[in-house]
Write an enzyme that holds these catalytic residues in place. Structure first.
Site, short mmCIF file in Angstrom:
data_model
loop_
_atom_site.label_atom_id
_atom_site.label_comp_id
_atom_site.label_asym_id
_atom_site.label_seq_id
_atom_site.Cartn_x
_atom_site.Cartn_y
_atom_site.Cartn_z
CG PHE A 126 62.68 17.39 54.50
CD1 PHE A 126 63.50 17.63 55.60
CD2 PHE A 126 61.34 17.72 54.59
CE1 PHE A 126 62.98 18.17 56.76
CE2 PHE A 126 60.81 18.27 55.76
CZ PHE A 126 61.64 18.49 56.85
CG ASP A 197 62.62 21.45 48.88
OD1 ASP A 197 63.02 22.56 49.30
OD2 ASP A 197 61.85 20.71 49.50
CE1 TYR A 222 60.95 25.99 58.46
CE2 TYR A 222 58.93 26.66 57.38
CZ TYR A 222 59.80 25.67 57.77
OH TYR A 222 59.52 24.37 57.47
CE LYS A 223 63.87 24.12 56.73
NZ LYS A 223 63.48 23.12 55.73
NE ARG A 369 69.68 19.67 60.99
CZ ARG A 369 68.61 20.11 60.33
NH1 ARG A 369 68.47 19.84 59.05
NH2 ARG A 369 67.69 20.83 60.94
#
Ligand SMILES: *Cc1c(COP(=O)(O)O)cnc(C)c1O
Length: 410
Positions: A126, A197, A222-223, A369
């Protein structure tokens, strides 16, 4: 043979995770397959934020730092996240953003490895992870290099120049999962420290940081943890690294005794040394409430259902849309709980899907996705989503000018 509508309805009828869907406040007419980017609102978070606003802030005012326990919320939230990621009590706190937490633990790890100069990561990690590492290397100005190698070559790249191996367990673009245990052991054998991560892992499937002997970890609120937009992130420091780590952001709330207002910085003797400034209490309250859902969730069952959702979704598309190329590994242990598909016109296809109430997302340059989040996504939802996607592909309904206009956030 793809699943029939009756097959998937039968699966929903006996699904032990079905009862969790009611904890979520989902809009009517939407099939939400983007919980890997932003988890949905929970009813608990909605109630809790209202209460925090009205009772704690509105009436309690500043007294609520003590009376409502605001000051201890980061530790309390960290304690709820710890069992989801295989972390011992007292090793996780909720603080700052994933990016900032990565900066802190990477700085700590590099300081422990004064003779080594390489930060090893996966090519295609990322961007924020790579940027943060590069920024820290620039700041330190001691010749650190961020070395990016393909996943398959990570192990062989672990030589005695590597200070820190910094990896994201599940790749955000294709959903492939690295082998945390094996890579951590290899890194340690090479004398490197390891940072994981867990942005696409925490809350998605069982993670065993302690079992893998990871040194540090960071992850996102928040995921899959459903903490709300911009929710606090979390940070983990293994017990083998003594408490009271001197991370470089010497904020007053990481101090041993913040309210002494002492002249010099002394880090707290615990994971709270990873704190910096005042926590965002409204966001922290939302995350704390959202985590209640996980109190009696079996993450192995979550992954098992996500694997079944994957099979339903991909088998329908393989039959009806051969032009959509599956990028995510088909082997269960080699992936997280998202599906990524490649198609040259992925952007308008996703816009056409969203216009029909199926929300996934797009990643550059050509990736669709979909997050498979079993606590609120039913078997029938992915069956319908695949059917709607197949119809869009078969009719080329995506090929319209309005679906090609790029928004600021994709
Ligand atoms: C989502 C994500 C982040 C997010 O970082 P923020 O600081 O919250 O913006 C970081 N790393 C990875 C791998 C991610 O997927």
């Amino acid at each position: 043979m793809p699943f029939s509508e009756n097959d998937v309805l039968a699966l929903d009828a006996v699904d032990p995770l079905a009862r969790f869907r009611d904890a979520f406040d989902l809009p009517e007419g939407v099939i939400y397959l983007d919980g890997n980017s932003l988890g949905p609102l929970t009813k608990a978070a909605k109630r809790r934020v209202t209460e925090t606003l009205e009772a704690e802030w509105g009436r309690g005012l500043i007294r609520s730092w003590n009376t409502a326990g605001w000051i201890d919320l980061p530790a309390k939230v960290g304690a709820k996240i710890a069992p989801l990621i295989g972390a011992a009590p007292g090793t996780v706190t909720a603080v700052d953003s994933t990016s900032i937490n990565l900066f802190k633990v990477l700085a700590v790890a590099l300081a422990k490895q004064p003779e080594r100069r390489v930060i090893l990561t996966e090519a295609g990690n990322f961007p924020t992870d790579v940027y943060i590492a590069g920024g820290l290397a620039d700041l330190l100005d001691r010749g650190h290099e961020v070395r990016q190698v393909p996943a398959a070559r990570l192990a062989e790249a672990m030589d005695d120049s590597v200070a820190v191996v910094m990896l994201t367990e599940v790749n955000y673009r294709i959903g492939a999962r690295l082998d945390m245990r094996t890579l951590t052991a290899k890194a340690h054998a090479a004398g490197a420290l390891v940072i994981w991560d867990l942005a696409h892992s925490a809350g998605a499937f069982p993670v065993d940081l302690a079992g893998a002997c990871a040194d540090f970890a960071v992850g996102c609120g928040y995921k899959y943890l459903n903490g709300g937009p911009g929710a606090p992130a979390f940070v983990y420091v293994a017990p083998k690294h003594p408490p009271g780590l001197k991370q470089p952001l010497h904020g007053w709330l990481g101090h041993q005794a913040p309210f002494d207002f002492a002249a010099g910085y002394q880090p707290a003797d615990s994971i709270e040394a990873m704190r910096t400034g005042t926590p965002p209490i409204l966001s922290m309250a939302a995350l704390d409430a959202a985590l209640e859902v996980f109190a009696d969730v079996d993450l192995a069952a979550v992954k098992a259902k996500a694997d079944r959702l994957f099979d339903i979704f991909t088998s329908i598309l393989a039959t009806r849309c051969p032009k959509l190329e599956l990028l995510t590994p088909t082997e269960q242990n080699a992936r997280g709980t998202q599906v990524s598909l490649r198609f040259p016109d992925a952007y308008p296809v996703m816009q056409a899907l969203i216009a029909r109430g199926v929300i996934g997302d797009f990643r550059q340059p050509d990736i669709l996705r979909f997050g498979l989040t079993p606590l609120y996504v039913r078997h029938i939802d992915v069956w319908r989503a695949a059917d709607i996607l197949a119809r869009i592909m078969e009719s080329r309904a995506w090929d319209r000018p309005e679906f090609k206009v790029r928004a600021k956030v994709v």
